[in-house]
Design a protein around this motif. Structure first.
Motif, PDB file in Angstrom:
ATOM      1  N   THR A  38       0.482   3.820  15.571  1.00  0.00           N
ATOM      2  CA  THR A  38       0.788   4.252  14.197  1.00  0.00           C
ATOM      3  C   THR A  38       0.208   3.244  13.200  1.00  0.00           C
ATOM      4  O   THR A  38      -0.073   2.094  13.545  1.00  0.00           O
ATOM      5  N   GLU A  39       0.006   3.701  11.981  1.00  0.00           N
ATOM      6  CA  GLU A  39      -0.608   2.891  10.920  1.00  0.00           C
ATOM      7  C   GLU A  39       0.217   1.612  10.701  1.00  0.00           C
ATOM      8  O   GLU A  39       1.427   1.691  10.555  1.00  0.00           O
ATOM      9  N   PRO A  40      -0.422   0.455  10.722  1.00  0.00           N
ATOM     10  CA  PRO A  40       0.314  -0.821  10.645  1.00  0.00           C
ATOM     11  C   PRO A  40       0.751  -1.170   9.220  1.00  0.00           C
ATOM     12  O   PRO A  40       0.489  -2.273   8.714  1.00  0.00           O
ATOM     13  N   MET A  56      -1.426  -4.310  -4.328  1.00  0.00           N
ATOM     14  CA  MET A  56      -2.530  -3.373  -4.585  1.00  0.00           C
ATOM     15  C   MET A  56      -2.098  -2.282  -5.555  1.00  0.00           C
ATOM     16  O   MET A  56      -2.809  -1.947  -6.502  1.00  0.00           O
ATOM     17  N   TYR A  57      -0.895  -1.699  -5.330  1.00  0.00           N
ATOM     18  CA  TYR A  57      -0.458  -0.612  -6.217  1.00  0.00           C
ATOM     19  C   TYR A  57      -0.100  -1.139  -7.607  1.00  0.00           C
ATOM     20  O   TYR A  57      -0.260  -0.457  -8.605  1.00  0.00           O
ATOM     21  N   LYS A  58       0.358  -2.385  -7.651  1.00  0.00           N
ATOM     22  CA  LYS A  58       0.784  -2.928  -8.961  1.00  0.00           C
ATOM     23  C   LYS A  58      -0.428  -3.352  -9.793  1.00  0.00           C
ATOM     24  O   LYS A  58      -0.454  -3.226 -11.004  1.00  0.00           O
ATOM     25  N   PHE A  67      -6.722  -5.976  -0.252  1.00  0.00           N
ATOM     26  CA  PHE A  67      -5.944  -5.025   0.553  1.00  0.00           C
ATOM     27  C   PHE A  67      -6.847  -4.267   1.529  1.00  0.00           C
ATOM     28  O   PHE A  67      -6.579  -4.216   2.734  1.00  0.00           O
ATOM     29  N   GLN A  68      -7.953  -3.721   1.030  1.00  0.00           N
ATOM     30  CA  GLN A  68      -8.821  -2.918   1.899  1.00  0.00           C
ATOM     31  C   GLN A  68      -9.496  -3.790   2.966  1.00  0.00           C
ATOM     32  O   GLN A  68      -9.765  -3.327   4.074  1.00  0.00           O
ATOM     33  N   SER A  69      -9.746  -5.041   2.647  1.00  0.00           N
ATOM     34  CA  SER A  69     -10.320  -5.949   3.670  1.00  0.00           C
ATOM     35  C   SER A  69      -9.342  -6.101   4.822  1.00  0.00           C
ATOM     36  O   SER A  69      -9.708  -5.981   5.994  1.00  0.00           O
ATOM     37  N   GLU A 158       6.658   1.246  -2.865  1.00  0.00           N
ATOM     38  CA  GLU A 158       5.351   0.895  -3.446  1.00  0.00           C
ATOM     39  C   GLU A 158       4.599   2.129  -3.961  1.00  0.00           C
ATOM     40  O   GLU A 158       3.732   2.021  -4.798  1.00  0.00           O
ATOM     41  N   GLU A 159       4.975   3.305  -3.432  1.00  0.00           N
ATOM     42  CA  GLU A 159       4.173   4.514  -3.747  1.00  0.00           C
ATOM     43  C   GLU A 159       4.730   5.340  -4.885  1.00  0.00           C
ATOM     44  O   GLU A 159       4.186   6.389  -5.237  1.00  0.00           O
ATOM     45  N   GLN A 160       5.839   4.908  -5.466  1.00  0.00           N
ATOM     46  CA  GLN A 160       6.497   5.794  -6.430  1.00  0.00           C
ATOM     47  C   GLN A 160       5.664   6.056  -7.679  1.00  0.00           C
ATOM     48  O   GLN A 160       5.904   7.034  -8.367  1.00  0.00           O
TER      49      GLN A 160
HETATM   50  C1  LIG Z   1      -7.452   3.244   6.583  1.00  0.00           C
HETATM   51  C2  LIG Z   1      -6.573   3.176   5.390  1.00  0.00           C
HETATM   52  C3  LIG Z   1      -5.227   3.538   5.383  1.00  0.00           C
HETATM   53  C4  LIG Z   1      -4.790   3.310   4.056  1.00  0.00           C
HETATM   54  C5  LIG Z   1      -3.561   3.491   3.439  1.00  0.00           C
HETATM   55  N1  LIG Z   1      -3.474   3.184   2.116  1.00  0.00           N
HETATM   56  C6  LIG Z   1      -2.162   3.325   1.465  1.00  0.00           C
HETATM   57  C7  LIG Z   1      -1.758   4.762   1.288  1.00  0.00           C
HETATM   58  C8  LIG Z   1      -0.258   4.736   1.481  1.00  0.00           C
HETATM   59  O1  LIG Z   1       0.388   4.466   0.245  1.00  0.00           O
HETATM   60  C9  LIG Z   1      -0.005   3.563   2.408  1.00  0.00           C
HETATM   61  C10 LIG Z   1       0.276   3.959   3.842  1.00  0.00           C
HETATM   62  O2  LIG Z   1      -0.661   4.862   4.309  1.00  0.00           O
HETATM   63  O3  LIG Z   1      -1.190   2.752   2.349  1.00  0.00           O
HETATM   64  C11 LIG Z   1      -4.561   2.716   1.383  1.00  0.00           C
HETATM   65  O4  LIG Z   1      -4.419   2.481   0.181  1.00  0.00           O
HETATM   66  N2  LIG Z   1      -5.756   2.518   1.985  1.00  0.00           N
HETATM   67  C12 LIG Z   1      -5.884   2.817   3.312  1.00  0.00           C
HETATM   68  N3  LIG Z   1      -6.950   2.733   4.143  1.00  0.00           N
END
Ligand SMILES: Cc1cc2cn([C@H]3C[C@H](O)[C@@H](CO)O3)c(=O)nc2[nH]1
Length: 223
Positions: A38-40, A56-58, A67-69, A158-160
């Motif tokens: 599952t997604e970590p 990242m969201y803030k 975050f993406q790195s 974080e997603e709200q």
């Molecule tokens: C591969 C990948 C998954 C992933 C998830 N996310 C975010 C979206 C959701 O809010 C959270 C969990 O999936 O992480 C992201 O911003 N960039 C991502 N890249």
């Protein structure tokens, strides 16, 4: 059991935020021949005490690259994870990282072109030098309005503030990648599931994909 030297039949489970990927994966916990990865998210929420997802969201412009790195590193870790079973189901992948999330952040001006170039170079290097291929993609196809409502109900803090437009952009990029095959080669055949269905109805959809996954997996394992 999977003989050590054979790569497992690898299924990527892809879809928008809130499309039901974790629920879908849990459905397959019943099979002992399948390893679920599952997604970590918990790693992204706590790297040495830093909640990179929240940062990242803030403040996306400041933290999206960081975050993406890290997301990409955790995805490569999952792709390369040795699997004791003949079948491996992964939630998302290095491919959705590049073709959906990173692409979206570039197009929305969240990532600077130079930051994007670095992430893209990493993606190309990883794709060329590491065995991260997939055998099947299960695409949980949803409508942005449906996942927007689910995210609100799921209430992951974080997603709200994730706006509907962000989900619409991500949806279109999933469609371009997995359905229209517009701007990127797709690493594997795609099974599309209508994931707008609510939980009670969706089990039938899962069962449909279950046969496709297991049949293809048996073909590969028996080869
Ligand atoms: C591969 C990948 C998954 C992933 C998830 N996310 C975010 C979206 C959701 O809010 C959270 C969990 O999936 O992480 C992201 O911003 N960039 C991502 N890249």
């Amino acid at each position: 059991m999977n003989s050590e030297n054979r790569k497992p039949f690898t299924v990527l489970v892809e879809g928008n935020i809130g499309s039901g990927k974790t629920t879908f994966l849990e459905h397959f916990r019943q099979f002992e021949d399948i390893t679920l990865l599952t997604e970590p998210v918990e790693q992204w929420r706590n790297l040495r005490g830093w909640n990179l997802l929240d940062l990242m969201y803030k403040d996306p412009a400041k933290w999206a690259m960081t975050f993406q790195s890290y997301v990409s590193l955790t995805m490569v870790d999952m792709h390369l994870r040795p699997t004791p079973t003949p079948v491996k189901l992964m939630e998302r992948s290095i491919f959705s990282a590049r073709y959906c999330f990173v692409e979206n952040m570039l197009r929305n001006g969240i990532l600077h072109e130079a930051e994007f170039a670095v992430l893209d170079e990493w993606f190309r290097f990883i794709q060329q030098h590491m065995s991260i291929d997939a055998d099947l993609i299960v695409y949980l196809k949803t409508s942005p309005s449906v996942v927007h409502e689910r995210i609100r109900k799921r209430a992951r803090s974080e997603e709200q503030c994730v706006p509907l437009k962000y989900l619409e952009d991500l949806h279109q990029l999933h469609e371009d990648w997995l359905v229209n095959r517009a701007f990127a080669e797709c690493p594997a055949p795609v099974v599309i599931i209508d994931a707008d269905l609510d939980l009670s109805q969706i089990t039938d959809e899962y069962k449909k994909s279950e046969h496709q996954i297991l049949r293809k997996a048996v073909d590969v394992v028996m080869r």
